[in-house]
Design a protein around this motif. Structure first.
Motif, PDB file in Angstrom:
ATOM      1  N   HIS A 110      -9.716   1.860  23.082  1.00  0.00           N
ATOM      2  CA  HIS A 110     -10.377   1.603  24.366  1.00  0.00           C
ATOM      3  C   HIS A 110     -10.678   2.911  25.101  1.00  0.00           C
ATOM      4  O   HIS A 110     -11.549   2.952  25.952  1.00  0.00           O
ATOM      5  N   ARG A 111      -9.949   3.968  24.757  1.00  0.00           N
ATOM      6  CA  ARG A 111     -10.221   5.262  25.384  1.00  0.00           C
ATOM      7  C   ARG A 111     -11.390   5.979  24.697  1.00  0.00           C
ATOM      8  O   ARG A 111     -12.262   6.510  25.359  1.00  0.00           O
ATOM      9  N   ASP A 112     -11.391   5.930  23.351  1.00  0.00           N
ATOM     10  CA  ASP A 112     -12.301   6.855  22.664  1.00  0.00           C
ATOM     11  C   ASP A 112     -13.285   6.222  21.685  1.00  0.00           C
ATOM     12  O   ASP A 112     -13.949   6.935  20.944  1.00  0.00           O
ATOM     13  N   ALA A 113     -13.404   4.897  21.662  1.00  0.00           N
ATOM     14  CA  ALA A 113     -14.467   4.293  20.835  1.00  0.00           C
ATOM     15  C   ALA A 113     -15.553   3.792  21.784  1.00  0.00           C
ATOM     16  O   ALA A 113     -15.406   2.725  22.394  1.00  0.00           O
ATOM     17  N   PRO A 114     -16.634   4.556  21.944  1.00  0.00           N
ATOM     18  CA  PRO A 114     -17.611   4.236  22.984  1.00  0.00           C
ATOM     19  C   PRO A 114     -18.253   2.854  22.815  1.00  0.00           C
ATOM     20  O   PRO A 114     -18.647   2.230  23.804  1.00  0.00           O
ATOM     21  N   ALA A 115     -18.356   2.370  21.571  1.00  0.00           N
ATOM     22  CA  ALA A 115     -19.020   1.078  21.367  1.00  0.00           C
ATOM     23  C   ALA A 115     -18.099  -0.097  21.721  1.00  0.00           C
ATOM     24  O   ALA A 115     -18.554  -1.233  21.836  1.00  0.00           O
ATOM     25  N   LEU A 116     -16.801   0.180  21.864  1.00  0.00           N
ATOM     26  CA  LEU A 116     -15.876  -0.918  22.176  1.00  0.00           C
ATOM     27  C   LEU A 116     -16.020  -1.287  23.652  1.00  0.00           C
ATOM     28  O   LEU A 116     -15.812  -0.442  24.533  1.00  0.00           O
ATOM     29  N   ALA A 117     -16.412  -2.524  23.911  1.00  0.00           N
ATOM     30  CA  ALA A 117     -16.675  -2.941  25.294  1.00  0.00           C
ATOM     31  C   ALA A 117     -15.384  -2.908  26.117  1.00  0.00           C
ATOM     32  O   ALA A 117     -14.307  -3.246  25.611  1.00  0.00           O
ATOM     33  N   PRO A 118     -15.490  -2.507  27.376  1.00  0.00           N
ATOM     34  CA  PRO A 118     -14.310  -2.416  28.247  1.00  0.00           C
ATOM     35  C   PRO A 118     -13.906  -3.792  28.778  1.00  0.00           C
ATOM     36  O   PRO A 118     -14.047  -4.083  29.967  1.00  0.00           O
ATOM     37  N   TYR A 119     -13.451  -4.621  27.894  1.00  0.00           N
ATOM     38  CA  TYR A 119     -13.099  -5.996  28.260  1.00  0.00           C
ATOM     39  C   TYR A 119     -11.956  -6.413  27.350  1.00  0.00           C
ATOM     40  O   TYR A 119     -12.026  -6.212  26.137  1.00  0.00           O
ATOM     41  N   LEU A 120     -10.926  -6.986  27.947  1.00  0.00           N
ATOM     42  CA  LEU A 120      -9.788  -7.422  27.134  1.00  0.00           C
ATOM     43  C   LEU A 120      -9.324  -8.803  27.591  1.00  0.00           C
ATOM     44  O   LEU A 120      -8.931  -8.994  28.742  1.00  0.00           O
ATOM     45  N   HIS A 121      -9.399  -9.742  26.653  1.00  0.00           N
ATOM     46  CA  HIS A 121      -8.847 -11.077  26.920  1.00  0.00           C
ATOM     47  C   HIS A 121      -7.444 -11.096  26.322  1.00  0.00           C
ATOM     48  O   HIS A 121      -7.277 -11.079  25.100  1.00  0.00           O
ATOM     49  N   LEU A 122      -6.454 -11.097  27.190  1.00  0.00           N
ATOM     50  CA  LEU A 122      -5.069 -11.009  26.731  1.00  0.00           C
ATOM     51  C   LEU A 122      -4.241 -12.104  27.409  1.00  0.00           C
ATOM     52  O   LEU A 122      -3.744 -11.930  28.526  1.00  0.00           O
ATOM     53  N   PRO A 123      -4.109 -13.246  26.727  1.00  0.00           N
ATOM     54  CA  PRO A 123      -3.390 -14.364  27.340  1.00  0.00           C
ATOM     55  C   PRO A 123      -1.940 -14.008  27.667  1.00  0.00           C
ATOM     56  O   PRO A 123      -1.256 -13.368  26.873  1.00  0.00           O
ATOM     57  N   VAL A 124      -1.502 -14.423  28.849  1.00  0.00           N
ATOM     58  CA  VAL A 124      -0.101 -14.201  29.240  1.00  0.00           C
ATOM     59  C   VAL A 124       0.626 -15.542  29.372  1.00  0.00           C
ATOM     60  O   VAL A 124       1.818 -15.620  29.193  1.00  0.00           O
ATOM     61  N   GLN A 125      -0.113 -16.572  29.711  1.00  0.00           N
ATOM     62  CA  GLN A 125       0.363 -17.972  29.830  1.00  0.00           C
ATOM     63  C   GLN A 125       1.196 -18.239  31.078  1.00  0.00           C
ATOM     64  O   GLN A 125       1.041 -19.281  31.714  1.00  0.00           O
ATOM     65  N   SER A 126       2.103 -17.339  31.434  1.00  0.00           N
ATOM     66  CA  SER A 126       2.948 -17.562  32.617  1.00  0.00           C
ATOM     67  C   SER A 126       3.463 -16.216  33.120  1.00  0.00           C
ATOM     68  O   SER A 126       3.543 -15.251  32.359  1.00  0.00           O
ATOM     69  N   GLY A 127       3.826 -16.183  34.395  1.00  0.00           N
ATOM     70  CA  GLY A 127       4.409 -14.966  34.962  1.00  0.00           C
ATOM     71  C   GLY A 127       5.916 -15.049  35.076  1.00  0.00           C
ATOM     72  O   GLY A 127       6.558 -14.147  35.621  1.00  0.00           O
ATOM     73  N   SER A 128       6.498 -16.146  34.568  1.00  0.00           N
ATOM     74  CA  SER A 128       7.947 -16.349  34.683  1.00  0.00           C
ATOM     75  C   SER A 128       8.636 -16.098  33.338  1.00  0.00           C
ATOM     76  O   SER A 128       8.285 -16.727  32.329  1.00  0.00           O
TER      77      SER A 128
END
Ligand code: 5AD
Ligand code: SF4
Length: 437
Positions: free
Chosen positions: A246-264
């Motif tokens: 995500h820092r150095d691959a320019p073609a990689l879009a700056p978007y991350l879907h990262l499920p967490v499901q809960s904050g507890s």
């Protein structure tokens, strides 16, 4: 992934002599590609099948034969039970055996009521035909490519490990060949998909191991490919080299879907999620250090068995801490055969509803704030299709926002600098800064 699988089944049917019909009424073959993830998605199938049975009977009265196929994860989970509930169905085929569709179609002509829910030893992908170039062009300049399937995580609420099976990655070469084939037909953006895509582990031509970061870099170097995305990731597999990409691959879009499901943490433990809330926040911090403007997205489940008001407040607190560009929230839906379905302390419907509404309101505020913050900025938009109004074209920003602008259809497939002038309810309005000649 069902979109990808549906396209592959379309390609298989094309090989068997079928063309695309605009309406179900005109179709000799109807495939319902189904989802089992929540009960509502699953139950919809049977009301839909009721309507299709009537259609099949009506077509039969005018001498036309209709083959009805149920594919996907409901097919996998319910198997022959589908035929019992709806005898008009000709074929039931699971997500790991649909490459056999042409044979199944031949079999069903002689003996309707075929069920194939095997996890065959052969690799489905090596039996799938390459999509015809005109089909690729029809599907647009942004394409999905499955790189990994199945899941070994066994979250207590989830059917995926049972319906899609064990985690398996496609060889790097096969994925890159598919991407090159898509790019030759005009695809500019690929989304690498898998239920647990960041667990991807392929081998390159020399037998070296390649993880998702390596695959992303290789995909970005395919001629014609301008943007790469990936989804869906699991926090436990968020490796340093993926964060580095995500820092150095320019073609990689700056978007991350990262499920967490809960904050507890109490709920996360009971969900068998293999991460804590603090662990998730740590990943977010590291990803943001690598790519400060990254848009974050997530999945949440509310009303998981045993979730208290205090647990739910921790979920809201996590959302406030992170600040998401978008996110999906679902009411917990008990799924047959999963451990959570048999847990005591199931949450009542009204509480689930209330928590869902509160979480969705917070997510919506954050989504709108994120979109408002884009106004006045210049974003690179990949134009994908004509807009709703005459003279408009529509595409996506690097952050996955839908963007509309005035412009000629010749810009479809082009990446353009767009100045964002307004944030509307579900999209951004922009002005193309320097249209290509
Ligand atoms: N109930 C509600 N939501 C679920 N999901 C998966 N299983 C269930 C379930 N039983 C959600 C998770 C997952 C997304 C794809 O669907 O949030 O990330
Ligand atoms: Fe389901 Fe995702 Fe958990 Fe796998 S990691 S079991 S697909 S929720």
């Amino acid at each position: 992934m069902n979109v990808y699988d549906s396209e592959r089944m379309g390609d298989l049917a094309a090989g068997a002599g079928y063309g695309e019909a605009a309406r179900a009424e005109d179709a000799d073959l109807i495939v319902l590609n189904t989802c089992h993830i929540r009960e509502r998605a699953s139950e919809k199938i049977f009301s839909e099948l009721g309507k299709l049975r009537a259609l099949k009977e009506e077509r039969a009265r005018s001498g036309r034969r209709t083959t009805l196929v149920v594919a996907g994860c409901v097919a996998q989970a319910e198997g022959a039970e589908i035929l019992r509930r709806q005898p008009a169905v000709d074929i039931v085929v699971g997500p790991q055996s649909y490459h056999r569709l042409p044979e199944l179609l031949r079999e069903a002509r002689v003996r309707p009521g075929v069920v194939d829910t095997d996890f065959p030893p052969e690799d489905k992908f090596s039996y799938l035909p390459a999509a015809p170039p005109d089909a690729i062009r029809r599907r647009g300049v942004s394409a999905f490519v499955t790189v990994q399937e199945g899941c070994d995580k066994f979250c207590s609420f989830c059917v995926v490990p049972y319906t899609r099976g064990a985690e398996a990655s496609r060889p790097l070469r096969a994925v890159l060949d598919e991407i090159a084939h898509l790019a030759q037909a005009g695809v500019r953006e690929v989304t690498l998909i898998g239920q647990n895509v960041n667990a991807y582990h392929g081998t390159d031509g020399e037998g070296r191991r390649a993880g998702l970061a390596g695959l992303i870099r290789a995909a970005a170097s395919v001629p014609g490919i301008a943007r790469v995305r990936y989804t869906t990731s699991h926090p436990a597999d968020m490796s340093d080299d993926l964060i580095e990409a995500h820092r150095d691959a320019p073609a990689l879009a700056p978007y991350l879907h990262l499920p967490v499901q809960s904050g507890s943490d109490h709920v996360l433990r009971s969900m068998n999620r293999r991460h804590t809330a603090a662990g998730y926040l740590d990943i977010v911090a590291r990803v943001r250090a690598a790519r400060p403007d990254i848009a974050l997205s997530s999945d949440f489940i509310v009303g998981y068995p045993g979730e208290t008001g205090a647990d739910f407040d921790e979920t809201l607190a996590l959302v406030r801490t992170v600040g998401f560009a978008s996110a999906y929230a679902f009411k917990y839906s008990p799924r047959p055969g999963t451990p959570a379905a048999d847990m005591p302390a199931q949450i009542d419907a009204a509480t689930k509803e209330r928590r869902l509404a509160a979480l969705q309101a917070l997510i919506e505020d954050q989504r709108q704030a994120f979109n408002r913050a884009s106004v006045g900025r210049r974003l690179e938009v990949l134009f994908e299709k004509p807009g709703k109004r005459e003279g408009q074209i529509a595409g996506r920003s690097p952050y996955m926002q839908a963007v509309f602008a005035e412009g000629p259809a010749s810009l479809i497939g082009a990446l353009e600098q767009v100045e964002i002038v307004a944030a509307e309810a579900h999209s951004l309005r922009g002005r193309v800064v320097a249209p290509a000649s």
